[in-house]
Design an enzyme around this catalytic site. Structure first.
Site, PDB file in Angstrom:
ATOM      1  N   ASP A  14       0.834  -1.208   0.000  1.00 42.45           N
ATOM      2  CA  ASP A  14       0.000   0.000   0.000  1.00 42.45           C
ATOM      3  C   ASP A  14       0.868   1.258   0.000  1.00 42.45           C
ATOM      4  O   ASP A  14       1.983   1.255   0.536  1.00 42.45           O
ATOM      5  CB  ASP A  14      -0.904  -0.034   1.247  1.00 42.45           C
ATOM      6  CG  ASP A  14      -2.029   0.977   1.156  1.00 42.45           C
ATOM      7  OD1 ASP A  14      -2.344   1.432   0.032  1.00 42.45           O
ATOM      8  OD2 ASP A  14      -2.592   1.321   2.201  1.00 42.45           O
ATOM      9  N   ASN A  16       1.293   3.444  -2.909  1.00 40.11           N
ATOM     10  CA  ASN A  16       1.864   3.886  -4.194  1.00 40.11           C
ATOM     11  C   ASN A  16       1.338   5.268  -4.586  1.00 40.11           C
ATOM     12  O   ASN A  16       2.102   6.127  -5.047  1.00 40.11           O
ATOM     13  CB  ASN A  16       1.496   2.903  -5.318  1.00 40.11           C
ATOM     14  CG  ASN A  16       2.156   1.568  -5.152  1.00 40.11           C
ATOM     15  OD1 ASN A  16       2.996   1.387  -4.287  1.00 40.11           O
ATOM     16  ND2 ASN A  16       1.789   0.618  -5.999  1.00 40.11           N
ATOM     17  N   ARG A  18       0.051   7.684  -2.668  1.00 40.58           N
ATOM     18  CA  ARG A  18       0.561   8.753  -1.799  1.00 40.58           C
ATOM     19  C   ARG A  18       2.019   9.071  -2.102  1.00 40.58           C
ATOM     20  O   ARG A  18       2.436  10.217  -2.097  1.00 40.58           O
ATOM     21  CB  ARG A  18       0.415   8.340  -0.321  1.00 40.58           C
ATOM     22  CG  ARG A  18      -0.949   8.660   0.249  1.00 40.58           C
ATOM     23  CD  ARG A  18      -1.205   7.914   1.528  1.00 40.58           C
ATOM     24  NE  ARG A  18      -1.510   6.514   1.259  1.00 40.58           N
ATOM     25  CZ  ARG A  18      -1.527   5.570   2.192  1.00 40.58           C
ATOM     26  NH1 ARG A  18      -1.231   5.865   3.434  1.00 40.58           N
ATOM     27  NH2 ARG A  18      -1.844   4.347   1.860  1.00 40.58           N
ATOM     28  N   HIS A  31       3.000   3.375  -8.820  1.00 39.08           N
ATOM     29  CA  HIS A  31       2.872   1.951  -9.152  1.00 39.08           C
ATOM     30  C   HIS A  31       4.131   1.479  -9.895  1.00 39.08           C
ATOM     31  O   HIS A  31       4.609   0.370  -9.682  1.00 39.08           O
ATOM     32  CB  HIS A  31       1.643   1.712 -10.036  1.00 39.08           C
ATOM     33  CG  HIS A  31       0.340   2.036  -9.359  1.00 39.08           C
ATOM     34  ND1 HIS A  31       0.056   1.650  -8.071  1.00 39.08           N
ATOM     35  CD2 HIS A  31      -0.761   2.702  -9.794  1.00 39.08           C
ATOM     36  CE1 HIS A  31      -1.167   2.069  -7.745  1.00 39.08           C
ATOM     37  NE2 HIS A  31      -1.672   2.714  -8.772  1.00 39.08           N
ATOM     38  N   SER A  59      -6.927  -5.701  -6.203  1.00 36.30           N
ATOM     39  CA  SER A  59      -8.068  -6.248  -5.454  1.00 36.30           C
ATOM     40  C   SER A  59      -9.318  -6.280  -6.334  1.00 36.30           C
ATOM     41  O   SER A  59      -9.371  -5.601  -7.374  1.00 36.30           O
ATOM     42  CB  SER A  59      -8.343  -5.390  -4.208  1.00 36.30           C
ATOM     43  OG  SER A  59      -8.971  -4.184  -4.580  1.00 36.30           O
ATOM     44  N   ASN A  62     -10.378  -2.843  -6.896  1.00 36.60           N
ATOM     45  CA  ASN A  62      -9.534  -1.878  -7.635  1.00 36.60           C
ATOM     46  C   ASN A  62     -10.049  -1.574  -9.047  1.00 36.60           C
ATOM     47  O   ASN A  62      -9.689  -0.558  -9.633  1.00 36.60           O
ATOM     48  CB  ASN A  62      -8.086  -2.357  -7.737  1.00 36.60           C
ATOM     49  CG  ASN A  62      -7.287  -2.235  -6.454  1.00 36.60           C
ATOM     50  OD1 ASN A  62      -6.320  -2.949  -6.228  1.00 36.60           O
ATOM     51  ND2 ASN A  62      -7.687  -1.317  -5.580  1.00 36.60           N
TER      52      ASN A  62
HETATM   53  C1  FPP Z   1      -1.868   0.164  -3.409  1.00 31.65           C
HETATM   54  O1  FPP Z   1      -1.449   1.510  -3.389  1.00 31.65           O
HETATM   55  C2  FPP Z   1      -1.277  -0.541  -4.547  1.00 31.65           C
HETATM   56  C3  FPP Z   1      -1.978  -1.030  -5.604  1.00 31.65           C
HETATM   57  C4  FPP Z   1      -3.447  -0.891  -5.705  1.00 31.65           C
HETATM   58  C5  FPP Z   1      -1.301  -1.681  -6.752  1.00 31.65           C
HETATM   59  C6  FPP Z   1      -0.065  -2.449  -6.444  1.00 31.65           C
HETATM   60  C7  FPP Z   1       0.711  -2.603  -7.696  1.00 31.65           C
HETATM   61  C8  FPP Z   1       2.065  -2.595  -7.794  1.00 31.65           C
HETATM   62  C9  FPP Z   1       2.940  -2.579  -6.632  1.00 31.65           C
HETATM   63  C10 FPP Z   1       2.765  -2.584  -9.122  1.00 31.65           C
HETATM   64  C11 FPP Z   1       2.501  -3.683 -10.050  1.00 31.65           C
HETATM   65  C12 FPP Z   1       2.510  -5.049  -9.430  1.00 31.65           C
HETATM   66  C13 FPP Z   1       3.356  -6.043  -9.770  1.00 31.65           C
HETATM   67  C14 FPP Z   1       3.184  -7.388  -9.166  1.00 31.65           C
HETATM   68  C15 FPP Z   1       4.457  -5.860 -10.716  1.00 31.65           C
HETATM   69  P1  FPP Z   1      -2.511   2.669  -3.555  1.00 31.65           P
HETATM   70  O2  FPP Z   1      -2.535   3.076  -4.985  1.00 31.65           O
HETATM   71  O3  FPP Z   1      -3.828   2.264  -2.985  1.00 31.65           O
HETATM   72  O4  FPP Z   1      -1.838   3.788  -2.681  1.00 31.65           O
HETATM   73  P2  FPP Z   1      -2.550   4.958  -1.851  1.00 31.65           P
HETATM   74  O5  FPP Z   1      -3.269   4.267  -0.715  1.00 31.65           O
HETATM   75  O6  FPP Z   1      -1.393   5.779  -1.383  1.00 31.65           O
HETATM   76  O7  FPP Z   1      -3.467   5.679  -2.788  1.00 31.65           O
END
Ligand code: FPP
Length: 250
Positions: A14, A16, A18, A31, A59, A62
């Site tokens: 979690d 990305n 922010r 990301h 998820s 998402n």
């Molecule tokens: C949550 O951060 C993260 C995600 C919804 C996506 C995760 C994806 C990756 C790490 C990259 C691609 C994956 C692979 C396996 C190569 P958020 O966007 O909800 O962050 P926030 O809470 O700060 O808005």
């Protein structure tokens, strides 16, 4: 290096969005750098000898994000699957995927299916990507599978116990989940591995996922090694079990 290593670690990656917003960049940049964390953490997990690493990448919920963010995430996943293929193949890593995979676009599904198939015989570590995944949805699907077997006369209702339900989940073939890590400071489960978390140790870290690298993983493994896992027993009972298993020398 930690003395007591978990067999199976799950990570809610979690923060990305922010991370990017703090830098005045579009969310997708978080990301993109987060995918570099995936590479580093997977490599480190393999090197320390974890049996299984499960990453919550997309998820069930998402899909409701802005279309351009979802499209960019899918492209990142494809790039990851294509670029990391040699790394996973050379290091005996078995790729596994859980979730509603039919919702994934072909640009992800094709390299994903190919890599899962081609790495199926690997014994080094199982890397599971949770994609279009929800813990409740997984439980509902497992219940449907078991109900269909009862209706078909293959399974007695009484045979639906903890083992049968656990085995019907897409994580049924993995070691028990020992440690859950969530980054970014949030302390929630967010529909991740609800059944599997029953006795997992939880570690929440104040690091945003794109900043989370191997040393952060090692700190979490150290925190795990310092925990006493009792599985409903008392400390005294555990000490007895330990002394039965490992008689003290001399
Ligand atoms: C949550 O951060 C993260 C995600 C919804 C996506 C995760 C994806 C990756 C790490 C990259 C691609 C994956 C692979 C396996 C190569 P958020 O966007 O909800 O962050 P926030 O809470 O700060 O808005």
């Amino acid at each position: 290096m930690p003395t007591s290593l978990p067999r199976h670690v799950g990570i809610i990656m979690d923060g990305n969005g922010r991370w990017a917003q703090l830098r005045g960049q579009p969310r997708i940049e978080g990301h993109r750098v987060g995918a570099d964390s995936v590479r580093d953490v997977t490599r480190a997990a393999r090197q320390v000898g974890l049996e299984a690493l499960t990453l919550y990448a997309v998820s069930s919920q998402n899909w409701a994000r802005p279309a351009d963010e979802v499209a960019a995430l899918m492209q990142l996943l494809r790039d990851y699957l294509v670029d990391e293929r040699p790394e996973l193949m050379d290091n005996q890593i078995r790729l596994h995927a859980i979730g509603d995979l039919d919702r994934l676009p072909a640009l992800v599904r094709e390299p994903l299916d190919a890599l899962c198939r081609d790495s199926a015989g690997h014994t080094g570590m199982t890397l599971t990507l949770a994609l279009s995944y929800g813990g409740r949805e997984s439980l509902a699907r497992a219940a449907r599978t078991l109900a269909a077997r009862v209706v078909a006369g293959e399974l007695a209702t009484d045979a639906i116990d903890v083992d049968a339900l656990g085995q019907a989940l897409p994580t049924g073939g993995l070691p028990p989940l020992d440690l859950l890590i969530r980054t970014s400071g949030e302390q929630r489960i967010s529909n991740f591995m609800l059944w599997e978390l029953a006795y997992a140790e939880l570690v929440f870290v104040d690091v945003l996922w794109p900043d989370f690298r191997r040393n952060d993983l090692f700190r979490c493994l150290d925190a795990y090694a310092g925990r006493e896992r009792r599985f409903g027993l008392t400390s005294a009972q555990l000490a007895e079990v330990d002394s039965d298993v490992e008689p003290t020398a001399g």
